[in-house]
Design a protein around this motif. Sequence first.
Motif, PDB file in Angstrom:
ATOM      1  N   GLN A  60     -11.136 -41.340 -32.540  1.00  0.00           N
ATOM      2  CA  GLN A  60     -11.556 -40.129 -33.264  1.00  0.00           C
ATOM      3  C   GLN A  60     -12.050 -39.132 -32.227  1.00  0.00           C
ATOM      4  OE1 GLN A  60     -14.433 -41.970 -35.984  1.00  0.00           O
ATOM      5  NE2 GLN A  60     -13.016 -41.569 -37.663  1.00  0.00           N
ATOM      6  N   GLN A  81     -13.337 -35.540 -30.721  1.00  0.00           N
ATOM      7  CA  GLN A  81     -14.163 -34.372 -31.052  1.00  0.00           C
ATOM      8  C   GLN A  81     -14.227 -33.462 -29.842  1.00  0.00           C
ATOM      9  OE1 GLN A  81     -17.959 -35.866 -32.356  1.00  0.00           O
ATOM     10  NE2 GLN A  81     -17.102 -37.078 -34.024  1.00  0.00           N
ATOM     11  N   ASN A 119     -14.512 -39.360 -27.607  1.00  0.00           N
ATOM     12  CA  ASN A 119     -13.879 -40.328 -28.485  1.00  0.00           C
ATOM     13  C   ASN A 119     -14.990 -41.068 -29.225  1.00  0.00           C
ATOM     14  OD1 ASN A 119     -12.397 -42.214 -29.838  1.00  0.00           O
ATOM     15  ND2 ASN A 119     -11.760 -43.354 -28.025  1.00  0.00           N
ATOM     16  N   GLY A 176     -14.690 -42.885 -31.638  1.00  0.00           N
ATOM     17  CA  GLY A 176     -14.205 -44.171 -32.134  1.00  0.00           C
ATOM     18  C   GLY A 176     -14.274 -45.278 -31.097  1.00  0.00           C
TER      19      GLY A 176
END
Length: 124
Positions: free
Chosen positions: A2, A4, A23, A25
């Motif tokens: 994920q 950002q 990241n 995630g």
Amino acid sequence: VQLQASGGGLVQAGGSLRLSCLNSGGTFTGYSVAWFRQAPGKEREFAAAIRRSGHTYYGDSVKGRFTISRDNTKNTVYLQMNSLKSDDTAVYYCAASSSIILSSLGTPSAYGFWGQGTLVTVSS
């Protein structure tokens, strides 16, 4: 994964900004990460990439002014942008891929994970 992206903003020509791609995630270990940018009315353009090996690659328009780096302890990839020009104004996106060949580093469709983008505006 994920992603950002952050760090965009308004800067005068000749100034500097540092973008970050987190990241949230997990780790970036095992991933190649790139920065692309898209100006209004234009196609998405490759800016820089860092492969799993740590090797870096740059688009012709940013070579010598931008530097991509990664800090695996912070799960973050950075794009240091110096000597900014009005032509650098764009939304900047980070992207990641777990398996990408060298010849595809500059191809947006080769990346499976994308961040939301951060706007960089360079005033002249």
